[in-house]
Design an enzyme around this catalytic site. Structure first.
Site, PDB file in Angstrom:
ATOM      1  CG  HIS A   1      -2.479   5.038  -0.025  1.00  0.00           C
ATOM      2  ND1 HIS A   1      -1.229   4.302   0.411  1.00  0.00           N
ATOM      3  CD2 HIS A   1      -2.616   3.460  -0.041  1.00  0.00           C
ATOM      4  CE1 HIS A   1      -1.662   3.371   1.250  1.00  0.00           C
ATOM      5  NE2 HIS A   1      -2.224   2.937   1.054  1.00  0.00           N
TER       6      HIS A   1
ATOM      7  CB  SER B   1       4.622  -1.117  -0.926  1.00  0.00           C
ATOM      8  OG  SER B   1       4.601  -1.483   0.268  1.00  0.00           O
TER       9      SER B   1
END
Ligand code: PAF
Length: 286
Positions: free
Chosen positions: A37, A185
């Site tokens: 991210h 993830s």
């Protein structure tokens, strides 16, 4: 960093920036942030004057209630990471804020959502399109940043932007991997120590298959990948498709397309991991 929950507050902050001529880069997330991210935030910082990140676990995209209930929520840590990454605005709305009324829209993505994630997670992409379009309406970004790990999601979002005429530039960002190759993830934290070690087999096998494409046909490469990963007692392949990177439809010959991607979903017990590998991309040659 401004942290806002209400859409009116978000709107007035964004409008203030836009009045100064600032461009807005947007990174939608479901929280439980990791370096993947942060790479999107970094790219947004390079490309836009201000960066808005949303943290919102969108209920409409979960076809499995267990997955929704168990989705990791780490908002305090997320705030610290976003502050360090110099995000300007964190939008952390409630479900009522995003969906004051039930979103009944049904999108038509043609064949794009009839395969892979769309086939195994019915309704998932409809929920993704609902939330991304709601967030685009609220944030009004100039550009939005999405990871290539969710390869099919990226194609769906591009299609939604086109169909709904959004003036938003969609920027794909490369997969970020752990040191051993596992694609980052939010779900990785749910892996046991043993599963975590074993899950490296997914990326390792994909990388190996790229070498095999020189000597083996598509069917042989698919069998190799599926058999090798399934040989682990801790992993179970849900699907592995080799597809055209634009249409996402399976192909049966390496010569059939100039943009070829292998997309995989694997279960480690109840934790579902996805990854993909680009075998061939004509864009690279341009
Ligand atoms: O990729 C995700 O994290 C989600 O699908 C997204 C795009 C934030 C929509 O909820």
């Amino acid at each position: 960093m401004d942290i806002v929950v209400k859409s009116e507050e978000l709107n007035s902050l964004v409008e203030r920036h836009k009045a100064k001529g600032d461009t807005v880069g947007f990174v939608p997330t479901m929280g439980a942030l990791h370096a993947g991210h942060l790479s999107l935030v970094e790219k947004a910082r390079e490309r836009a004057d201000i960066v808005v990140v949303s943290v919102f676990v969108n209920p409409t995209q979960f076809n499995n209630q267990d997955d929704l209930i168990n989705y990791p929520v780490t908002i305090e840590q997320d705030i610290e990471m976003l502050q360090a990454a110099k995000c300007d605005i964190l939008f952390n709305p409630t479900v009522m804020e995003v969906y004051p009324d039930e979103d009944k829209r049904v999108f038509d993505f043609g064949m794009l959502d009839k395969v892979m994630e769309g086939e195994f997670r019915p309704g998932h992409f409809n929920g993704v399109a609902q939330v991304v379009s709601r967030l685009f309406d609220l944030v009004k970004p100039d550009s939005a940043f999405f990871g290539e790990k969710d390869f099919q999601q990226l194609a769906i979002i591009k299609r939604m932007v086109k169909d709904l005429n959004y003036n938003v530039n969609i920027v794909p960002c490369p997969i970020v991997r752990e040191a051993d190759g596992l694609a980052m993830s939010s779900r990785n934290v749910r892996l046991s120590e043993e599963q975590r070690k074993e899950s490296v087999l997914i990326s390792e096998t994909l990388f190996e298959s790229k070498i095999l494409m020189k000597t083996k046909n598509i069917k042989e490469v698919i069998n190799f990948v599926v058999d090798k990963i399934n040989s682990s007692s801790l992993l179970r392949v849900e699907y592995f498709n080799i597809v055209d990177g634009d249409t996402l439809q399976p192909i049966d010959d390496w010569r059939r397309s100039e943009y070829i991607v292998g997309c995989i979903a694997v279960f480690a017990d109840k934790v579902r991991l996805i990854d993909n590998l680009i075998y061939k991309n004509f864009h690279d040659a341009c």
